[in-house]
Each structure stands twice: as structure tokens, then as C-alpha cells.
Design a protein around this motif. Structure first.
Motif, PDB file in Angstrom:
ATOM      1  N   ALA A  27      55.362  50.767  31.479  1.00 29.95           N
ATOM      2  CA  ALA A  27      56.687  50.325  31.036  1.00 29.95           C
ATOM      3  C   ALA A  27      57.772  50.776  32.012  1.00 29.95           C
ATOM      4  CB  ALA A  27      56.976  50.842  29.634  1.00 29.95           C
ATOM      5  N   GLY A  28      57.644  51.996  32.520  1.00 29.33           N
ATOM      6  CA  GLY A  28      58.614  52.512  33.479  1.00 29.33           C
ATOM      7  C   GLY A  28      58.601  51.738  34.776  1.00 29.33           C
ATOM      8  N   LYS A  29      57.418  51.379  35.238  1.00 32.20           N
ATOM      9  CA  LYS A  29      57.315  50.578  36.463  1.00 32.20           C
ATOM     10  C   LYS A  29      57.971  49.219  36.274  1.00 32.20           C
ATOM     11  CE  LYS A  29      53.291  53.095  37.959  1.00 32.20           C
ATOM     12  NZ  LYS A  29      51.858  53.148  38.083  1.00 32.20           N
ATOM     13  N   GLY A  30      57.825  48.648  35.085  1.00 33.93           N
ATOM     14  CA  GLY A  30      58.476  47.377  34.779  1.00 33.93           C
ATOM     15  C   GLY A  30      59.989  47.512  34.749  1.00 33.93           C
ATOM     16  N   ARG A  31      60.479  48.606  34.134  1.00 31.64           N
ATOM     17  CA  ARG A  31      61.927  48.845  34.094  1.00 31.64           C
ATOM     18  C   ARG A  31      62.475  48.998  35.504  1.00 31.64           C
ATOM     19  NH1 ARG A  31      60.380  52.637  30.367  1.00 31.64           N
ATOM     20  NH2 ARG A  31      61.107  54.371  31.664  1.00 31.64           N
ATOM     21  N   LEU A  32      61.752  49.716  36.352  1.00 39.52           N
ATOM     22  CA  LEU A  32      62.195  49.931  37.728  1.00 39.52           C
ATOM     23  C   LEU A  32      62.367  48.593  38.448  1.00 39.52           C
ATOM     24  CD1 LEU A  32      62.800  51.842  40.110  1.00 39.52           C
ATOM     25  CD2 LEU A  32      60.346  51.798  40.609  1.00 39.52           C
ATOM     26  N   ARG A  33      61.391  47.706  38.334  1.00 45.64           N
ATOM     27  CA  ARG A  33      61.475  46.389  38.992  1.00 45.64           C
ATOM     28  C   ARG A  33      62.663  45.592  38.463  1.00 45.64           C
ATOM     29  NH1 ARG A  33      55.966  46.861  38.567  1.00 45.64           N
ATOM     30  NH2 ARG A  33      55.870  45.678  36.621  1.00 45.64           N
ATOM     31  N   LYS A  34      62.884  45.641  37.151  1.00 48.34           N
ATOM     32  CA  LYS A  34      63.980  44.874  36.552  1.00 48.34           C
ATOM     33  C   LYS A  34      65.343  45.410  36.988  1.00 48.34           C
ATOM     34  CE  LYS A  34      61.322  43.466  32.522  1.00 48.34           C
ATOM     35  NZ  LYS A  34      61.088  43.671  31.085  1.00 48.34           N
ATOM     36  N   VAL A  35      65.484  46.728  37.035  1.00 54.13           N
ATOM     37  CA  VAL A  35      66.750  47.327  37.467  1.00 54.13           C
ATOM     38  C   VAL A  35      67.016  46.963  38.925  1.00 54.13           C
ATOM     39  CG1 VAL A  35      67.911  49.523  37.975  1.00 54.13           C
ATOM     40  CG2 VAL A  35      66.768  49.196  35.775  1.00 54.13           C
ATOM     41  N   ALA A  36      66.015  47.109  39.774  1.00 57.55           N
ATOM     42  CA  ALA A  36      66.183  46.785  41.193  1.00 57.55           C
ATOM     43  C   ALA A  36      66.542  45.313  41.381  1.00 57.55           C
ATOM     44  CB  ALA A  36      64.917  47.126  41.972  1.00 57.55           C
ATOM     45  N   LYS A  37      65.891  44.440  40.633  1.00 54.00           N
ATOM     46  CA  LYS A  37      66.153  43.003  40.751  1.00 54.00           C
ATOM     47  C   LYS A  37      67.601  42.679  40.388  1.00 54.00           C
ATOM     48  CE  LYS A  37      64.392  38.501  39.427  1.00 54.00           C
ATOM     49  NZ  LYS A  37      63.382  37.770  38.671  1.00 54.00           N
ATOM     50  N   GLN A  38      68.112  43.291  39.335  1.00 57.46           N
ATOM     51  CA  GLN A  38      69.507  43.065  38.955  1.00 57.46           C
ATOM     52  C   GLN A  38      70.459  43.565  40.041  1.00 57.46           C
ATOM     53  OE1 GLN A  38      70.987  41.344  36.459  1.00 57.46           O
ATOM     54  NE2 GLN A  38      68.890  40.688  36.027  1.00 57.46           N
ATOM     55  N   CYS A  39      70.175  44.730  40.592  1.00 57.53           N
ATOM     56  CA  CYS A  39      71.050  45.285  41.643  1.00 57.53           C
ATOM     57  C   CYS A  39      71.032  44.420  42.897  1.00 57.53           C
ATOM     58  CB  CYS A  39      70.645  46.720  41.955  1.00 57.53           C
ATOM     59  SG  CYS A  39      71.025  47.879  40.627  1.00 57.53           S
ATOM     60  N   VAL A  40      69.875  43.887  43.257  1.00 59.52           N
ATOM     61  CA  VAL A  40      69.767  43.008  44.428  1.00 59.52           C
ATOM     62  C   VAL A  40      70.646  41.771  44.241  1.00 59.52           C
ATOM     63  CG1 VAL A  40      68.176  41.426  45.632  1.00 59.52           C
ATOM     64  CG2 VAL A  40      67.499  43.783  45.211  1.00 59.52           C
ATOM     65  N   ASN A  41      70.783  41.310  43.015  1.00 68.44           N
ATOM     66  CA  ASN A  41      71.616  40.139  42.740  1.00 68.44           C
ATOM     67  C   ASN A  41      73.098  40.389  43.000  1.00 68.44           C
ATOM     68  OD1 ASN A  41      69.429  38.569  41.925  1.00 68.44           O
ATOM     69  ND2 ASN A  41      69.651  39.129  39.779  1.00 68.44           N
TER      70      ASN A  41
END
Length: 108
Positions: A27-41
Motif C-alpha cells: 500500500a505504501g509503494k502505491g501511495r508513493l507512486r500516486k504522490v509522485a505522479k501528482q507532483c510531476v503534473n
């Protein structure tokens, strides 16, 4: 008398966003990807969990709300540093990594 400059919600400011997401479980690895993806936007990654974003006040609040919904407040941390409109004199870069101008066009 202190006079405060007001330019409304459309003034852009440099916002430094840092995060630390606990990745001990799937779950943490998934949260990390989602947070990074939002920041990249919204900005440019300058280190693994550090982004520089040129945002107006409403964009900053919207991104903050989005990220707060993604993280686990018991396990993760999120920080926003508001460097303002005159950020250029507040940043010094040393070592590896290319510098960039946040106002330049970003190719995604």
C-alpha cells in the motif's frame, strides 16, 4: 506602517514540496507512486521526493488537498515550503544535476 503587496490568486510562487512515504508494505509503494505522479503534473522533480512547482495560490491549495487525500497521515509526511515570487535569490544549487528555470516551458 507595513504595506502588503496583493496580486490576487493568479500570482505564481515557487512552492517546494517534499514528502516521505512509508514503503514497507505494498500500500505504501502505491501511495508513493500516486504522490509522485501528482507532483510531476505540477512541477519539476529536483530530488527523489522533492519537487519545485510554480503555482498560484489556488493551484497550491488544490495540490495540497489532493496529496493529503493520498498519504497515510499516521505513516507518511508531506511538507510545502512557500518560497514566493522572488525565489531566484533563495536557491543555491551545487553538485550533480542540471539546473533549470521554473518559468521555462516544461516538456513532459
Amino acid at each position: 506602517m507595513h504595506i502588503r503587496h496583493f496580486c490576487g490568486s493568479k500570482c505564481t510562487m515557487l512552492v517546494l514540496i517534499t514528502y516521505d512515504v512509508n514503503t514497507e508494505d505494498k500500500a505504501g509503494k502505491g501511495r508513493l507512486r500516486k504522490v509522485a505522479k501528482q507532483c510531476v503534473n505540477y512541477g519539476q522533480r529536483v530530488q527523489n521526493s522533492v519537487f519545485e512547482c510554480l503555482l498560484d495560490a489556488s493551484q497550491a491549495k488544490m495540490l495540497q488537498n489532493t496529496l493529503l487525500k493520498l498519504i497515510d497521515k499516521e505513516k507518511d509526511s508531506l511538507r510545502f515550503y512557500y518560497l514566493g515570487e522572488r525565489y531566484a535569490t533563495k536557491i543555491e544549487t551545487f553538485g550533480a544535476g542540471n539546473s533549470y528555470d521554473p518559468k521555462d516551458t516544461m516538456i513532459v
